[in-house]
Design a protein around this motif. Structure first.
Motif, PDB file in Angstrom:
ATOM      1  N   ASP A 301      63.510  33.531   7.995  1.00 42.76           N
ATOM      2  CA  ASP A 301      62.206  33.490   8.774  1.00 42.76           C
ATOM      3  C   ASP A 301      61.246  34.720   8.270  1.00 42.76           C
ATOM      4  N   ARG A 302      61.707  35.242   7.260  1.00 47.70           N
ATOM      5  CA  ARG A 302      61.069  36.427   6.657  1.00 47.70           C
ATOM      6  C   ARG A 302      59.797  36.253   6.157  1.00 47.70           C
ATOM      7  N   ASP A 303      59.775  34.962   5.118  1.00 46.47           N
ATOM      8  CA  ASP A 303      58.517  34.664   4.513  1.00 46.47           C
ATOM      9  C   ASP A 303      57.490  34.299   5.635  1.00 46.47           C
ATOM     10  N   ALA A 304      58.003  33.520   6.615  1.00 47.96           N
ATOM     11  CA  ALA A 304      57.064  32.909   7.446  1.00 47.96           C
ATOM     12  C   ALA A 304      56.216  33.963   8.277  1.00 47.96           C
ATOM     13  N   LEU A 305      57.082  35.036   8.623  1.00 46.99           N
ATOM     14  CA  LEU A 305      56.494  36.095   9.383  1.00 46.99           C
ATOM     15  C   LEU A 305      55.643  37.053   8.508  1.00 46.99           C
ATOM     16  N   ARG A 306      55.873  37.039   7.238  1.00 46.34           N
ATOM     17  CA  ARG A 306      54.902  37.686   6.451  1.00 46.34           C
ATOM     18  C   ARG A 306      53.617  36.914   6.093  1.00 46.34           C
ATOM     19  N   ASP A 307      53.737  35.554   6.029  1.00 45.85           N
ATOM     20  CA  ASP A 307      52.614  34.809   5.778  1.00 45.85           C
ATOM     21  C   ASP A 307      51.517  34.919   7.143  1.00 45.85           C
ATOM     22  N   ALA A 308      52.224  34.870   8.325  1.00 45.42           N
ATOM     23  CA  ALA A 308      51.569  34.925   9.456  1.00 45.42           C
ATOM     24  C   ALA A 308      50.676  36.047   9.659  1.00 45.42           C
ATOM     25  N   THR A 309      51.104  37.310   9.512  1.00 50.21           N
ATOM     26  CA  THR A 309      50.728  38.572   9.569  1.00 50.21           C
ATOM     27  C   THR A 309      49.600  38.686   8.458  1.00 50.21           C
ATOM     28  N   ARG A 311      47.829  36.226   6.945  1.00 47.96           N
ATOM     29  CA  ARG A 311      46.722  35.434   7.214  1.00 47.96           C
ATOM     30  C   ARG A 311      45.860  36.035   8.480  1.00 47.96           C
ATOM     31  N   ALA A 312      46.661  36.533   9.476  1.00 46.03           N
ATOM     32  CA  ALA A 312      45.900  37.239  10.628  1.00 46.03           C
ATOM     33  C   ALA A 312      44.901  38.164  10.068  1.00 46.03           C
ATOM     34  N   LEU A 313      45.406  39.192   9.060  1.00 44.63           N
ATOM     35  CA  LEU A 313      44.542  40.006   8.557  1.00 44.63           C
ATOM     36  C   LEU A 313      43.322  39.671   7.680  1.00 44.63           C
ATOM     37  N   GLN A 314      43.672  38.555   6.880  1.00 49.38           N
ATOM     38  CA  GLN A 314      42.501  37.919   6.170  1.00 49.38           C
ATOM     39  C   GLN A 314      41.383  37.080   7.167  1.00 49.38           C
ATOM     40  N   GLU A 315      42.107  36.573   8.180  1.00 45.36           N
ATOM     41  CA  GLU A 315      40.924  35.679   9.136  1.00 45.36           C
ATOM     42  C   GLU A 315      40.646  36.444  10.211  1.00 45.36           C
ATOM     43  N   LEU A 316      41.126  37.916  10.242  1.00 43.17           N
ATOM     44  CA  LEU A 316      40.774  38.687  11.569  1.00 43.17           C
ATOM     45  C   LEU A 316      41.181  37.811  12.878  1.00 43.17           C
ATOM     46  N   GLY A 339      50.093  38.876  18.015  1.00 43.02           N
ATOM     47  CA  GLY A 339      49.389  40.090  17.447  1.00 43.02           C
ATOM     48  C   GLY A 339      47.817  39.562  17.310  1.00 43.02           C
ATOM     49  N   GLN A 340      47.204  40.397  17.359  1.00 46.17           N
ATOM     50  CA  GLN A 340      45.448  40.435  16.948  1.00 46.17           C
ATOM     51  C   GLN A 340      45.140  41.522  15.881  1.00 46.17           C
ATOM     52  N   ALA A 341      44.422  40.880  15.063  1.00 45.75           N
ATOM     53  CA  ALA A 341      43.835  41.710  13.780  1.00 45.75           C
ATOM     54  C   ALA A 341      42.433  42.191  14.220  1.00 45.75           C
ATOM     55  N   PRO A 348      40.747  47.956   5.329  1.00 45.60           N
ATOM     56  CA  PRO A 348      41.581  47.018   6.096  1.00 45.60           C
ATOM     57  C   PRO A 348      41.715  46.632   7.467  1.00 45.60           C
ATOM     58  N   ALA A 349      41.844  45.395   7.844  1.00 48.68           N
ATOM     59  CA  ALA A 349      42.167  45.288   9.492  1.00 48.68           C
ATOM     60  C   ALA A 349      43.440  46.016   9.771  1.00 48.68           C
ATOM     61  N   LEU A 350      43.477  46.206  11.181  1.00 52.12           N
ATOM     62  CA  LEU A 350      44.487  46.868  11.735  1.00 52.12           C
ATOM     63  C   LEU A 350      45.183  45.835  12.849  1.00 52.12           C
ATOM     64  N   ILE A 351      46.368  45.601  12.841  1.00 50.77           N
ATOM     65  CA  ILE A 351      46.946  44.649  13.664  1.00 50.77           C
ATOM     66  C   ILE A 351      47.855  45.167  14.842  1.00 50.77           C
ATOM     67  N   ARG A 352      47.501  44.687  16.103  1.00 53.02           N
ATOM     68  CA  ARG A 352      48.111  45.293  17.154  1.00 53.02           C
ATOM     69  C   ARG A 352      48.772  44.322  17.768  1.00 53.02           C
ATOM     70  N   GLY A 353      49.986  44.409  18.564  1.00 54.41           N
ATOM     71  CA  GLY A 353      50.675  43.270  19.117  1.00 54.41           C
ATOM     72  C   GLY A 353      51.714  43.681  19.811  1.00 54.41           C
ATOM     73  N   VAL A 354      52.335  42.914  20.594  1.00 54.85           N
ATOM     74  CA  VAL A 354      53.655  42.767  21.187  1.00 54.85           C
ATOM     75  C   VAL A 354      54.803  41.949  20.860  1.00 54.85           C
TER      76      VAL A 354
END
Length: 629
Positions: A301-309, A311-316, A339-341, A348-354
């Motif tokens: 699951d590591r690559d999928a989680l890394r890609d998701a975060t 992508r959220a940074l790039q697209e805010l 989370g939300q960027a 760079p954007a900051l991500i917060r989440g639960v």
């Protein structure tokens, strides 16, 4: 000490106290410049008060001239601090008027030290000692300076600035803005108008009294301090509410097993609530970074989680991800992160989440799937039990053919001159009958097999043909004619072959039961494209379904059959829903009922291999008319 000295001392002390309070507030929060400019204003008033008291107690013209000249220095800071405070705190007052006030006051200060005894007097010839409300005061006697118009012009501009700021506050609307307009604006007007009028009268010798600037400034300081104090109290109240809200949020988060976190990609630092450390099973002393947390995530699951975060940074944007965490003592924990960027200027954007522990939910989902598959399997077994006579007949035919052909071959072989060509043909028939029997058994075993759902690309006609082979003999025995109407060029569907066959089998068997005893004994099995999906239909020529039962028949343990279990249609709807489709029933106008279900087709760009025969044109409708058992 006269009452004037006592009053001026008390006001100066109060101003110094307020100045110290707001200096401390500014040091605590350097970005809040309103506190600094109020400190500058409140600290300048006591300095001006000292000069005013020295002028009141002056014994000679020289002493009065010195006190009057140096009084302009703190007065300059009072006016400038006052203007900047209004612009900073109230965000009101036109800028060009503010520049005019500051500019004329700076010119006043320059002229004050270059044009005589002060900017107000070219020369102070003498002083007059008199009493004002029982207190001894000193007033000047001398030649007025022509430059005295400059400070008066500054006062007029200051009055215009205050009026403009007050009107702007009032127009802004709201109870707070209008209260400030009345309180602070009124105090400012009082501070400007009263000294302006009295100062002109004292300077012209029309009034023998001390200048009231200290008292007027003190009124302004108190009014402004009151407003700032309200803000400080409001901040304290909000801080208390915030702490209480944080405690409630923390309690709710603990009750819901939620962990809060934020990730700063620039510093590569992760903040996480204590619950987060528990969920990720990290040591309390571990320095939290993205890599440290990803190291705890399951490798799959590591690559999928890394890609998701990323992508959220790039697209805010937002991201949601479910993943597994490998625990130190062994075992796996399922977590769901959302989370939300957030954009930040120059960084760079900051991500917060639960993050939530969903291990129990995953286990329950798994158990539900297993139970659903078990129920589906039992329903298939029950359906095949109804078809057992037909299946036995279908298997018996090739077995009897094999037996007959084997006996014939033996007879040929016992002849003096055996006909080998005939024997060869007989053996070929035996092979064909064996394959036919093996195919029947294969389909039967597939339907009886227990196992997990195995989804693949399915050709609609292949699925229908398999069902037709299983039901063929039972339809012949019941003297029922089955028509098929399969559209050409249907896109493949993604699903489990056995489960979809089960749905069609159940619907066909229900249709057979529905037309039992009817004169018209026909069933139509159709498939066509509809709204980006494939629609399957099973239509019978029976009496139809009572209107009140069109939905109830899909509920568990609800059956219209005398010996029905009430599970077949419920299982069918569950299977279709699990495939992303929908199953429903409707009555036909001319009699009979139609069961319809939609299955989504596979997208053209899907990364799957098309099954053999998917593009094959449909054959003529399969019709059993004329065949009898």
């Amino acid at each position: 000490m006269t009452w004037i000295e006592l009053a001026w001392t008390m006001m100066a002390s109060a101003s110094l106290t307020l100045a110290g309070i707001h200096l401390f507030a500014w040091l605590k929060n350097r970005s809040d410049r309103a506190h600094f400019w109020f400190f500058a204003l409140a600290a300048s008033v006591p300095l001006f008060s000292v000069m005013e008291v020295l002028a009141i107690e002056a014994r000679t013209a020289a002493e009065y001239a010195v006190a009057s000249r140096w009084a302009q220095v703190p007065l300059f800071f009072v006016v400038v601090s006052f203007v900047i405070f209004v612009r900073t705190y109230f965000n009101a007052g036109r800028a060009w008027i503010a520049y005019g006030v500051v500019g004329t006051r700076a010119l006043t200060l320059l002229l004050n030290f270059t044009t005589g005894d002060s900017v107000l007097h070219t020369r102070i010839a003498d002083v007059v000692h008199t009493t004002f409300w029982g207190a001894a005061v000193t007033t000047p006697v001398g030649e007025l300076s022509p430059w005295a118009l400059v400070p008066q012009a500054s006062n007029v501009l200051l009055l215009a600035f205050v009026a403009d700021a007050t009107v702007a506050l009032w127009r802004r609307g709201g109870a707070t803005a209008r209260r400030r307009a009345l309180l602070v604006g009124g105090a400012l007007v009082f501070c400007v108008v009263v000294p302006l009028v009295l100062g002109l009268a004292i300077t012209a010798g029309l009034l023998r009294a001390p200048t009231p600037l200290t008292a007027c400034f003190f009124v302004v300081v108190v009014a402004m301090g009151y407003e700032l104090g309200r803000d400080v109290l409001e901040v304290a109240r909000l801080s208390t509410e915030l702490r209480e809200s944080e405690r409630r949020t923390d309690l709710a988060a603990r009750a819901a097993e939620l962990a809060f976190w934020s990730w700063d990609p620039q510093l590569n630092e992760v903040w996480m609530s204590p619950k987060g450390g528990e969920l990720f099973d990290v040591e309390p002393t571990t320095h939290l970074s993205r890599e440290a947390l990803l190291a705890r995530v399951h490798a799959g699951d590591r690559d999928a989680l890394r890609d998701a975060t990323q992508r959220a940074l790039q697209e805010l944007g937002q991201f949601e991800q479910e993943f597994r965490v490998v625990l130190r003592h062994g075992g796996v924990r399922w977590l769901a992160a959302r989370g939300q960027a957030e954009a930040r200027a120059g960084a760079p954007a900051l991500i917060r989440g639960v993050t939530l522990d969903i291990t129990v939910r995953r286990r329950l989902e798994r158990e539900a799937i297993e139970q659903r598959n078990e129920l589906a399997h039992l329903a298939r077994v029950a359906t095949l039990g109804e078809l057992s006579g037909s299946l036995a007949h279908e298997i018996n035919q090739p077995l009897m053919g094999i037996l007959s052909n084997a006996q014939a071959a033996l007879r040929f072989m016992t002849a003096e001159r055996p006909d080998l060509d005939e024997v060869r043909d007989i053996l070929a028939d035996i092979v064909e009958d064996d394959k036919r029997a093996g195919e029947v058994i294969r389909r039967l075993r597939a339907l009886l097999k227990k196992g997990e759902v195995q989804r693949s690309l399915l050709d609609v006609r292949d699925v229908v043909d398999d069902v037709m082979r299983v039901t063929r003999n039972d339809l012949l025995n019941r003297d029922i004619v089955l028509h098929t109407d399969i559209a050409t060029g249907l896109a493949p569907v993604l699903g489990d072959r056995i489960q979809l066959q089960q749905v069609l089998l159940n619907l066909i068997m229900n249709a057979c039961d529905a037309i039992h005893g009817s004169e018209a004994r026909e069933i139509i099995l159709g498939a066509r494209a509809r709204d980006g999906a494939v629609e399957f239909t099973v239509t019978d020529s029976g009496p139809g379904i009572p209107q009140g039962n069109l939905e109830r028949i899909f509920e568990p343990f609800v059956s219209t059959k005398e010996h029905g279990t009430g599970l077949g249609l419920s299982v069918c709807r569950t299977i279709v829903a699990a495939h992303g489709g929908r199953l429903w029933a409707e009555n036909q106008e001319g009699g009979g009922a139609t069961f319809r279900f939609l299955l989504p087709v596979v997208a053209a760009d899907a990364d799957v291999t098309s099954p053999a025969g998917a593009d094959r044109p449909a054959t003529q409708p399969w019709r059993h008319a004329g065949e009898r058992a």
